[in-house]
Design a protein around this motif. Structure first.
Motif, PDB file in Angstrom:
ATOM      1  N   ASP A  40       0.971  -1.144  -0.336  1.00 30.23           N
ATOM      2  CA  ASP A  40       0.321   0.421   0.680  1.00 30.23           C
ATOM      3  C   ASP A  40       1.036   0.993  -0.249  1.00 30.23           C
ATOM      4  O   ASP A  40       2.006   1.252   0.137  1.00 30.23           O
ATOM      5  CB  ASP A  40      -0.955   0.021   1.136  1.00 30.23           C
ATOM      6  CG  ASP A  40      -0.174   0.372   2.910  1.00 30.23           C
ATOM      7  OD1 ASP A  40       0.803   0.598   2.722  1.00 30.23           O
ATOM      8  OD2 ASP A  40      -0.820  -0.380   4.081  1.00 30.23           O
ATOM      9  N   SER A  41      -0.004   1.786  -0.287  1.00 29.76           N
ATOM     10  CA  SER A  41       1.012   3.742  -0.326  1.00 29.76           C
ATOM     11  C   SER A  41       1.436   4.328   1.648  1.00 29.76           C
ATOM     12  O   SER A  41       2.439   5.325   1.246  1.00 29.76           O
ATOM     13  CB  SER A  41      -0.066   4.726  -0.851  1.00 29.76           C
ATOM     14  OG  SER A  41      -0.858   4.873   0.443  1.00 29.76           O
ATOM     15  N   ASP A  42       1.103   3.226   2.343  1.00 30.86           N
ATOM     16  CA  ASP A  42       2.014   3.383   3.200  1.00 30.86           C
ATOM     17  C   ASP A  42       3.212   3.186   3.966  1.00 30.86           C
ATOM     18  O   ASP A  42       4.534   3.017   4.494  1.00 30.86           O
ATOM     19  CB  ASP A  42       1.302   3.646   4.625  1.00 30.86           C
ATOM     20  CG  ASP A  42       0.476   4.466   4.207  1.00 30.86           C
ATOM     21  OD1 ASP A  42       0.462   5.888   4.600  1.00 30.86           O
ATOM     22  OD2 ASP A  42      -0.967   4.224   5.165  1.00 30.86           O
ATOM     23  N   GLY A  43       3.547   2.079   2.510  1.00 31.18           N
ATOM     24  CA  GLY A  43       4.792   1.157   2.776  1.00 31.18           C
ATOM     25  C   GLY A  43       4.649  -0.365   3.661  1.00 31.18           C
ATOM     26  O   GLY A  43       5.287  -0.610   4.744  1.00 31.18           O
ATOM     27  N   PHE A  44       3.788  -0.831   3.654  1.00 28.91           N
ATOM     28  CA  PHE A  44       3.345  -1.686   3.979  1.00 28.91           C
ATOM     29  C   PHE A  44       2.495  -3.093   3.291  1.00 28.91           C
ATOM     30  O   PHE A  44       1.286  -2.646   2.440  1.00 28.91           O
ATOM     31  CB  PHE A  44       2.276  -1.848   5.711  1.00 28.91           C
ATOM     32  CG  PHE A  44       2.586  -1.308   6.668  1.00 28.91           C
ATOM     33  CD1 PHE A  44       3.901  -1.222   7.866  1.00 28.91           C
ATOM     34  CD2 PHE A  44       2.536   0.309   6.224  1.00 28.91           C
ATOM     35  CE1 PHE A  44       3.493  -0.827   8.530  1.00 28.91           C
ATOM     36  CE2 PHE A  44       3.185   1.272   7.447  1.00 28.91           C
ATOM     37  CZ  PHE A  44       3.904   0.513   8.642  1.00 28.91           C
ATOM     38  N   PHE A  45       3.026  -4.381   4.125  1.00 32.84           N
ATOM     39  CA  PHE A  45       1.955  -5.662   3.395  1.00 32.84           C
ATOM     40  C   PHE A  45       0.641  -5.155   3.169  1.00 32.84           C
ATOM     41  O   PHE A  45       0.051  -5.126   4.553  1.00 32.84           O
ATOM     42  CB  PHE A  45       2.178  -6.706   3.204  1.00 32.84           C
ATOM     43  CG  PHE A  45       4.048  -6.724   2.649  1.00 32.84           C
ATOM     44  CD1 PHE A  45       4.460  -7.265   1.077  1.00 32.84           C
ATOM     45  CD2 PHE A  45       5.212  -6.644   2.957  1.00 32.84           C
ATOM     46  CE1 PHE A  45       5.171  -7.694   0.587  1.00 32.84           C
ATOM     47  CE2 PHE A  45       6.369  -7.274   2.046  1.00 32.84           C
ATOM     48  CZ  PHE A  45       6.156  -7.100   0.887  1.00 32.84           C
ATOM     49  N   ASN A  46      -0.421  -5.336   2.129  1.00 33.98           N
ATOM     50  CA  ASN A  46      -1.291  -5.495   1.981  1.00 33.98           C
ATOM     51  C   ASN A  46      -2.027  -6.892   2.249  1.00 33.98           C
ATOM     52  O   ASN A  46      -1.162  -7.699   2.192  1.00 33.98           O
ATOM     53  CB  ASN A  46      -2.505  -4.752   1.051  1.00 33.98           C
ATOM     54  CG  ASN A  46      -1.929  -4.911  -0.484  1.00 33.98           C
ATOM     55  OD1 ASN A  46      -1.253  -5.945  -0.629  1.00 33.98           O
ATOM     56  ND2 ASN A  46      -2.120  -4.416  -0.856  1.00 33.98           N
ATOM     57  N   ASP A  47      -2.995  -7.430   2.624  1.00 35.64           N
ATOM     58  CA  ASP A  47      -3.627  -8.890   1.533  1.00 35.64           C
ATOM     59  C   ASP A  47      -3.654  -9.984   0.381  1.00 35.64           C
ATOM     60  O   ASP A  47      -3.974  -9.648   0.525  1.00 35.64           O
ATOM     61  CB  ASP A  47      -4.888  -8.727   2.883  1.00 35.64           C
ATOM     62  CG  ASP A  47      -4.827  -8.849   3.972  1.00 35.64           C
ATOM     63  OD1 ASP A  47      -3.983  -9.119   4.892  1.00 35.64           O
ATOM     64  OD2 ASP A  47      -6.163  -8.448   4.638  1.00 35.64           O
ATOM     65  N   GLU A  48      -3.636  -8.333  -0.226  1.00 40.51           N
ATOM     66  CA  GLU A  48      -3.544  -9.295  -1.718  1.00 40.51           C
ATOM     67  C   GLU A  48      -2.668 -10.179  -1.941  1.00 40.51           C
ATOM     68  O   GLU A  48      -1.634 -10.487  -1.185  1.00 40.51           O
ATOM     69  CB  GLU A  48      -3.194  -8.485  -2.518  1.00 40.51           C
ATOM     70  CG  GLU A  48      -4.038  -7.047  -3.117  1.00 40.51           C
ATOM     71  CD  GLU A  48      -5.363  -7.800  -3.958  1.00 40.51           C
ATOM     72  OE1 GLU A  48      -5.459  -8.691  -4.984  1.00 40.51           O
ATOM     73  OE2 GLU A  48      -6.163  -7.411  -3.496  1.00 40.51           O
ATOM     74  N   PRO A  49      -2.807 -11.601  -2.495  1.00 40.50           N
ATOM     75  CA  PRO A  49      -2.270 -12.080  -2.549  1.00 40.50           C
ATOM     76  C   PRO A  49      -1.011 -12.832  -3.577  1.00 40.50           C
ATOM     77  O   PRO A  49      -1.423 -12.173  -4.466  1.00 40.50           O
ATOM     78  CB  PRO A  49      -3.544 -14.097  -3.504  1.00 40.50           C
ATOM     79  CG  PRO A  49      -4.087 -13.028  -4.022  1.00 40.50           C
ATOM     80  CD  PRO A  49      -4.427 -11.449  -3.262  1.00 40.50           C
TER      81      PRO A  49
END
Length: 199
Positions: A40-49
């Protein structure tokens, strides 16, 4: 004054088209791969596979993430992400640079946070090349000045950044739930109106 090039090594990811298996019978190995949609734009991994990359040969370990790496998106908008144990072993494509810190006075998580700061992003914009899709080169990254802060202060900044990100995630989820509730309520109202008309 401490510059990023003094405390870290840089590598670019793999140009995937060079190793991609064109046909199923050419596949020699399959690897989970980081793409832009995973961060994401904040520099964290999201839940997308993670997407799977089918290679026509076994790939060298240098193209995969290791714990404490910092990945940096080279094209605009630049985003850095910290690699923890749970995200080790992912294939890195050429749109990212891998930054490995060699100086223990700088936490990798703090570096990722700092590279995502508005101060650094504005600095990078002045040196990016290309017009359609501006790109940051290795030399520009090496020249970034890194704040010299005690490890305790770096840890505190990282924890605060994580807390703010979690709060944003909760807030966004609440908004989505309210929007879904409003949409469901609107649909029910329209059905009720239609039924009254049909009587």
């Amino acid at each position: 004054m401490m510059r990023l090039g003094d405390i870290a090594q840089f590598k670019t990811g793999l140009v995937l088209t060079r190793k991609k298996a064109e046909f199923e019978f050419h596949i020699k190995a399959t690897y989970p791969t980081i793409t832009l949609k995973n961060i994401d734009s904040d520099g964290f991994f999201n839940d997308e596979p993670f997407e799977l990359f089918h290679s026509h040969e076994k790939l060298d370990q240098q193209y995969f993430t290791e714990p404490d790496d910092v990945l940096f998106r080279l094209n605009y908008p630049n985003t850095a992400v910290f690699i923890g144990e749970e995200h080790a072993g992912l294939l890195v494509p050429s749109m990212f640079a891998v930054i490995r810190i060699s100086d223990q006075s700088v936490l990798p998580e703090f570096l990722a946070w700092y590279l995502n700061s508005e101060e650094v992003k504005n600095h990078l914009l002045r040196f990016q090349s290309g017009t359609m899709m501006p790109v940051t080169n290795k030399r520009t990254l090496e020249q970034i000045v890194i704040p010299e802060l005690p490890l305790g202060k770096q840890k505190a900044i990282v924890e605060l950044a994580k807390l703010i990100w979690k709060e944003k995630q909760l807030y966004q989820r609440l908004i989505r739930e309210r929007e879904q509730f409003m949409a469901a309520m609107t649909r029910q109202m329209m059905r009720d109106i239609q039924r009254r008309k049909e009587r």
